[in-house]
Design a protein around this motif. Structure first.
Motif, PDB file in Angstrom:
ATOM      1  N   SER A  21       0.825  -1.195   0.000  1.00  0.00           N
ATOM      2  CA  SER A  21       0.000   0.000   0.000  1.00  0.00           C
ATOM      3  C   SER A  21       0.864   1.251   0.000  1.00  0.00           C
ATOM      4  CB  SER A  21      -0.906  -0.001   1.240  1.00  0.00           C
ATOM      5  OG  SER A  21      -1.641   1.195   1.323  1.00  0.00           O
ATOM      6  N   THR A  22       0.540   2.192  -0.910  1.00  0.00           N
ATOM      7  CA  THR A  22       1.137   3.525  -0.884  1.00  0.00           C
ATOM      8  C   THR A  22      -0.003   4.533  -0.825  1.00  0.00           C
ATOM      9  OG1 THR A  22       1.165   3.909  -3.281  1.00  0.00           O
ATOM     10  CG2 THR A  22       2.996   2.645  -2.348  1.00  0.00           C
ATOM     11  N   THR A  23       0.332   5.818  -0.917  1.00  0.00           N
ATOM     12  CA  THR A  23      -0.689   6.859  -0.831  1.00  0.00           C
ATOM     13  C   THR A  23      -1.823   6.643  -1.821  1.00  0.00           C
ATOM     14  OG1 THR A  23       0.881   8.503  -0.048  1.00  0.00           O
ATOM     15  CG2 THR A  23      -1.098   9.327  -1.132  1.00  0.00           C
ATOM     16  N   THR A 151      11.777  -1.856   1.703  1.00  0.00           N
ATOM     17  CA  THR A 151      10.714  -0.863   1.819  1.00  0.00           C
ATOM     18  C   THR A 151       9.462  -1.476   2.415  1.00  0.00           C
ATOM     19  OG1 THR A 151      11.574   0.311  -0.118  1.00  0.00           O
ATOM     20  CG2 THR A 151       9.311   0.796   0.534  1.00  0.00           C
ATOM     21  N   GLY A 153       5.423  -0.941   2.978  1.00  0.00           N
ATOM     22  CA  GLY A 153       4.228  -0.216   2.584  1.00  0.00           C
ATOM     23  C   GLY A 153       3.516   0.363   3.793  1.00  0.00           C
ATOM     24  N   ILE A 154       2.466   1.120   3.551  1.00  0.00           N
ATOM     25  CA  ILE A 154       1.730   1.757   4.637  1.00  0.00           C
ATOM     26  C   ILE A 154       0.967   0.690   5.424  1.00  0.00           C
ATOM     27  CG2 ILE A 154      -0.122   3.358   5.209  1.00  0.00           C
ATOM     28  CD1 ILE A 154       0.730   5.011   2.782  1.00  0.00           C
ATOM     29  N   LYS A 178       6.822   3.879   3.691  1.00  0.00           N
ATOM     30  CA  LYS A 178       5.804   4.621   2.957  1.00  0.00           C
ATOM     31  C   LYS A 178       4.961   5.412   3.958  1.00  0.00           C
ATOM     32  CE  LYS A 178       6.586   3.148  -1.289  1.00  0.00           C
ATOM     33  NZ  LYS A 178       6.912   4.039  -2.428  1.00  0.00           N
ATOM     34  N   GLY A 181      -0.374   8.286   3.791  1.00  0.00           N
ATOM     35  CA  GLY A 181      -1.586   7.540   3.455  1.00  0.00           C
ATOM     36  C   GLY A 181      -2.834   8.113   4.081  1.00  0.00           C
ATOM     37  N   ASP A 188       1.897   8.491  10.485  1.00  0.00           N
ATOM     38  CA  ASP A 188       3.190   8.649   9.836  1.00  0.00           C
ATOM     39  C   ASP A 188       4.256   9.147  10.810  1.00  0.00           C
ATOM     40  OD1 ASP A 188       1.946   7.938   7.445  1.00  0.00           O
ATOM     41  OD2 ASP A 188       1.514  10.013   6.915  1.00  0.00           O
ATOM     42  N   ASP A 211       8.856   7.844   2.165  1.00  0.00           N
ATOM     43  CA  ASP A 211       8.368   8.158   0.826  1.00  0.00           C
ATOM     44  C   ASP A 211       6.873   8.439   0.914  1.00  0.00           C
ATOM     45  OD1 ASP A 211       7.764   8.406  -1.827  1.00  0.00           O
ATOM     46  OD2 ASP A 211       8.208   6.328  -2.366  1.00  0.00           O
ATOM     47  N   ASN A 213       4.967   9.626  -1.634  1.00  0.00           N
ATOM     48  CA  ASN A 213       4.243   9.442  -2.898  1.00  0.00           C
ATOM     49  C   ASN A 213       3.173  10.524  -3.109  1.00  0.00           C
ATOM     50  OD1 ASN A 213       4.783   6.143  -2.181  1.00  0.00           O
ATOM     51  ND2 ASN A 213       5.327   6.889  -4.212  1.00  0.00           N
TER      52      ASN A 213
END
Length: 387
Positions: A21-23, A151, A153-154, A178, A181, A188, A211, A213
């Motif tokens: 999952s990213t933004t 990396t 993800g969220i 990441k 989100g 975050d 990151d 995004n």
């Protein structure tokens, strides 16, 4: 050696080991397009496109359409077609890519960076096979292991910090989280500050980057986040929407967090704008944005001339695509602060085995032979539609 045919081969979706999952995107599987070049020497070459609709606007269908366009005399002038182009030497391929990705003159085909990167890789593959070389050898690169980030993800804060603990046991050079989100900045901030505390407590020399995004959208929200994590990050990547390149300067004026451009940086013109506007410390150079390894090397050299270092990023390519990012990093080691060349590890059944993980580094395997080592049988077996 000249091109006689181009073919786009959409592949069956490749599953991720777990959802990423990213933004702006949730990935459970990845959709690739192979490009196959056939030549008058009977040699084939293969390249990989990973269309990222959220970054470059490309899709599987648009990549296939671009490949068809480059061999259609009804829609392009004869001198712009790829059929009949010489790809028998690195110089010839460089000339072809300069025509596809021109500087200082109009484009024949605008955008379509992933399609162009795949065409370039297929041409390099065919040329390397013609000369009995690997692609790194063709590019004048001595294969050496390249340090790679890992990396996350969220995820919820507790899951993120458990991931960081496991990641530290792998002794990575760089951990990337990441952020940005839909859970909000409180998540975050807690994740970044918690990760920094864990890294410091471990006593290990591990870089920490976040990151977004584009997830913080504008300078104001980015500054609020930066002030809350001041001193925790080695850099923050792409906090604002890609078109707002001026925001980097505004953020830099009010915080000390180093900043990296990603979605704001595609081609050479973007790099020039970012340098003129100021505020960017690092570039994230991705071949699927830049249009291939030759364009990526130009970006890296331009950045170095302006005191900017680069990270070689990934859209989560297979080892076929990551091979080219590996080449970019290995060709300019003094200018590279990190890579994502182990991104293929997110894929559940990576099909090629061209790169391997080696103590937190990406290394070229012995399975490639000349060129990429991809065979027609293997490519056709993965095709979404039987040839």
């Amino acid at each position: 050696m000249k091109i006689t045919r181009l073919e786009a081969i959409p592949l069956k979706p490749l599953a991720m080991r777990q959802a990423f999952s990213t933004t702006n995107v949730l990935l459970n599987s990845l959709h690739f397009v192979l490009v196959r070049i056939e030549t008058d020497e009977g040699i084939e070459g293969y390249g990989e496109a990973l269309p990222a609709w959220e970054v470059t606007g490309e899709t599987v269908d648009s990549v296939a359409g671009c490949i068809a366009l480059y061999q259609d005399p009804r829609r392009l002038y004869a001198e712009d077609l790829l059929i009949g182009r010489d790809i028998g030497s690195l110089g010839a391929i460089r000339a072809m890519m300069d025509d596809m990705l021109p500087a200082g003159r109009p484009f024949t085909v605008m955008g379509n960076a992933a399609a162009k990167a795949a065409i370039e890789q297929a041409a390099l593959d065919a040329c390397a096979r013609l000369n009995g070389q690997s692609i790194p050898a063709l590019l004048g690169i001595t294969p050496v292991p390249v340090a790679s980030a890992i990396t996350c993800g969220i995820r919820p804060v507790d899951e993120t910090l458990a991931w960081v603990e496991a990641a530290l046991a792998m002794n990575p050079a760089l951990i990337r989280l990441k952020v940005g989100g839909r859970a909000g900045s409180a998540r975050d901030i807690a994740a970044v500050n918690g990760a920094r505390h864990m890294i410091n407590a471990s006593g290990k020399n591990v870089l920490l980057a976040a990151d977004a995004n584009e997830g913080f959208v504008d300078a104001e929200r980015s500054i609020t986040f930066c002030r809350a994590i001041e001193g925790a990050l080695d850099w923050l990547e792409q906090p604002v929407v890609g078109d707002d390149r001026l925001a980097f300067r505004d953020i830099k004026a009010k915080t000390a967090v180093p900043l990296m451009a990603d979605e704001s940086l595609h081609g050479f013109g973007d790099a020039e704008q970012l340098v003129r506007m100021g505020g960017v410390d690092h570039f994230n150079v991705k071949l699927m944005k830049a249009g291939g390894v030759l364009a990526a090397l130009k970006l890296i050299d331009f950045a170095a001339n302006h005191g900017i270092t680069c990270h070689i990023g990934s859209m989560i390519e297979t080892t076929l695509g990551c091979l080219m990012g590996y080449c970019a990093a290995a060709a300019r080691p003094a200018q590279i602060i990190g890579t994502d060349m182990l991104a293929f590890a997110h894929i559940e059944a990576e099909p090629w085995g061209i790169l391997r993980e080696e103590s937190g580094h990406a290394a070229v395997s012995d399975a490639t032979g000349t060129g990429t080592g991809v065979t027609r049988i293997a490519a056709d077996r993965l095709a979404l539609r039987a040839p």
